[in-house]
Scaffold this motif. Sequence first.
Motif, PDB file in Angstrom:
ATOM      1  N   ASN A 191       6.180   9.410   2.754  1.00  0.00           N
ATOM      2  CA  ASN A 191       6.096   8.284   3.682  1.00  0.00           C
ATOM      3  C   ASN A 191       7.049   8.526   4.836  1.00  0.00           C
ATOM      4  OD1 ASN A 191       4.524   6.141   1.931  1.00  0.00           O
ATOM      5  ND2 ASN A 191       6.057   7.070   0.595  1.00  0.00           N
TER       6      ASN A 191
ATOM      7  N   LEU B  20       1.958   8.397  11.556  1.00  0.00           N
ATOM      8  CA  LEU B  20       2.431   7.782  10.318  1.00  0.00           C
ATOM      9  C   LEU B  20       1.868   8.514   9.108  1.00  0.00           C
ATOM     10  CD1 LEU B  20       1.664   4.025  11.234  1.00  0.00           C
ATOM     11  CD2 LEU B  20       3.766   5.304  11.698  1.00  0.00           C
TER      12      LEU B  20
ATOM     13  N   LEU C  39       1.634   7.853   5.287  1.00  0.00           N
ATOM     14  CA  LEU C  39       1.852   6.774   4.324  1.00  0.00           C
ATOM     15  C   LEU C  39       1.122   7.113   3.037  1.00  0.00           C
ATOM     16  CD1 LEU C  39       1.264   3.698   6.696  1.00  0.00           C
ATOM     17  CD2 LEU C  39       3.434   4.807   6.158  1.00  0.00           C
ATOM     18  N   ASN C  40       1.772   6.920   1.915  1.00  0.00           N
ATOM     19  CA  ASN C  40       1.163   7.271   0.625  1.00  0.00           C
ATOM     20  C   ASN C  40       0.601   8.684   0.654  1.00  0.00           C
ATOM     21  OD1 ASN C  40       1.790   4.920  -0.698  1.00  0.00           O
ATOM     22  ND2 ASN C  40      -0.206   3.958  -0.410  1.00  0.00           N
TER      23      ASN C  40
ATOM     24  N   GLU D 191      -0.632  10.520   2.994  1.00  0.00           N
ATOM     25  CA  GLU D 191      -1.711  10.937   3.899  1.00  0.00           C
ATOM     26  C   GLU D 191      -1.487  10.345   5.274  1.00  0.00           C
ATOM     27  OE1 GLU D 191      -5.539   9.807   2.351  1.00  0.00           O
ATOM     28  OE2 GLU D 191      -5.103   7.682   2.416  1.00  0.00           O
TER      29      GLU D 191
ATOM     30  N   TYR E  89      -2.016   8.096   8.300  1.00  0.00           N
ATOM     31  CA  TYR E  89      -2.633   6.780   8.459  1.00  0.00           C
ATOM     32  C   TYR E  89      -3.026   6.610   9.922  1.00  0.00           C
ATOM     33  CZ  TYR E  89      -3.473   1.849   8.808  1.00  0.00           C
ATOM     34  OH  TYR E  89      -4.082   0.644   9.061  1.00  0.00           O
TER      35      TYR E  89
END
Lengths: 308, 308
Positions: A134, A148, A150-151, A153, A155
């Motif tokens: 993240n 970004l 996030l998790n 991958e 985003y």
Amino acid sequence: MKQFVVGVDVGGTNVKLGIVDASSRISLRAVFSTRKFISSPRCLIKAISQNVASLLKEGGISKKSVCGIGIGLPGLVDVEKGIVRLLPNIPGWKNVPLKKILKAKTGLPVQIENDVNMMALGEWKYGAGQGYKNLICMTLGTGVGAGLILNNEIYRGPGFAAGEIGHAPLNEHGPRCGCGGYACFERYVGNAALQKWAGKVFHKSNITLEEVFCLAREGNTRALRFWQDVGTKVGTGLIGAINLLNPERIIIGGGVSSSFQFMAPAIRKVIDARVMQTQASLVSIIKAKLGDDAGLVGARVLISSRKY
Amino acid sequence: MKQFVVGVDVGGTNVKLGIVDASSRISLRAVFSTRKFISSPRCLIKAISQNVASLLKEGGISKKSVCGIGIGLPGLVDVEKGIVRLLPNIPGWKNVPLKKILKAKTGLPVQIENDVNMMALGEWKYGAGQGYKNLICMTLGTGVGAGLILNNEIYRGPGFAAGEIGHAPLNEHGPRCGCGGYACFERYVGNAALQKWAGKVFHKSNITLEEVFCLAREGNTRALRFWQDVGTKVGTGLIGAINLLNPERIIIGGGVSSSFQFMAPAIRKVIDARVMQTQASLVSIIKAKLGDDAGLVGARVLISSRKY
């Protein structure tokens, strides 16, 4: 074996190309002026296609050993459909089916992406973000934007428009921004604003940010203070995003990041003072590692992880 | 067949429980005062466990037909490890292994979650967010927080602390916030701030927000203007998050959302004026649909999608 990726980084000034090998090194490069080919999108696409061909020829690389071409563009890109929606600084680029055209011209798989996202992909997998799930990869330059992760991958948001951290307002009221809003973060720390600010501080309207960087490196107190104050603004602009997204790492790239070392203590100070405890204790702020190559290297990540 | 989920919504004032059936309806309910059981976490966990047992007994539901218990708590929750890290408003709740204890006590699978995330899960699957892949579900009440659904899953952040939209600063400088920061969104539109604001507007320090809502409903100009001004603040606090995350929908819940109809035009106006074009055109702002039941219904989503 398909081992090479062709990275293309389209900017308002230059188009940079590079052959990225399996270990993410750039083994060959080319660059040409964007301005010479702005008469139409077809004209620029032709130039890209020709440069890709020359680069492969120069390296003695057959198309069979190329996984694909990854292109980053400075604007709104529909990654799924392969269509460039809008490039604000290059005329005529509106709803251009770049992926389809370039695939036909080169006979190679093509992936298109927003340039800041390409940079984020590069830094994430091969630069300052390795091992993080993240993170916010921010570019500080003419524009202020972010990619970004996030998790684990990238985003992009449903409209492929996510990451516009430069357009978070710093205040309820403030100067008008080119995006239509006002008091945007970019209006305080984008190149134009910083140059004006430096001009005031040094009573010299044509002073460049490079000069102020050099002065700081030489220990000039006023320059050091300038970058410290810029760091405070940068930190302030990050508070909302850190509290909202609880990232593990923020990577700062772009031209202004050359002065990262002079800004870093002030950025950290603001974050420790104003960000919530859990978020502040988890986040590290670090300078980008790949410099201008982040986008080209990101092309490798884009091609390797393609879904479309 | 396992068809029921027990939802538990722990608040600073009350603990609400409900049996959620396969069609997400709440077929049976219970509520008890949190304050009676704050002597220790064990005491509150025992009360929850006993209430779950009574509720199942009352409904003639055997444990075999229960998928599990989903609990939402007002604080920092490690969803993976099943540990409540901190509940700021309930004494003694620090690093409590709630999942393990409650599982042992009830013999049922247990999932724990932050209460705002539970609400977001409920609204996403069964309320105002149905069919959306990227949304912000914000609660406007004593606290201002959000649950984030990104790329079709809940985004919690690495420290389970994501979603703190109430602690995005509205200004570079401003009033001190309980979180340690200042000028936070919550300091402008949280219940305490709104009540103080209403007190000034109506020259009546003990006026409640419910009264101002009723006045607006009756057409009182000053009350209508008050909610319009609150809407402007709410919209302003959302700009940064919308530009950053490019969500398709923002759902507004919590006590203050009863006045949503009076705030909505002002919220929309700010977004259209200050948010970037792609992001503004994609986002809809809507009132939460499930009201106080969102958390209990969210328990069903939590249990159905559990990974841990």
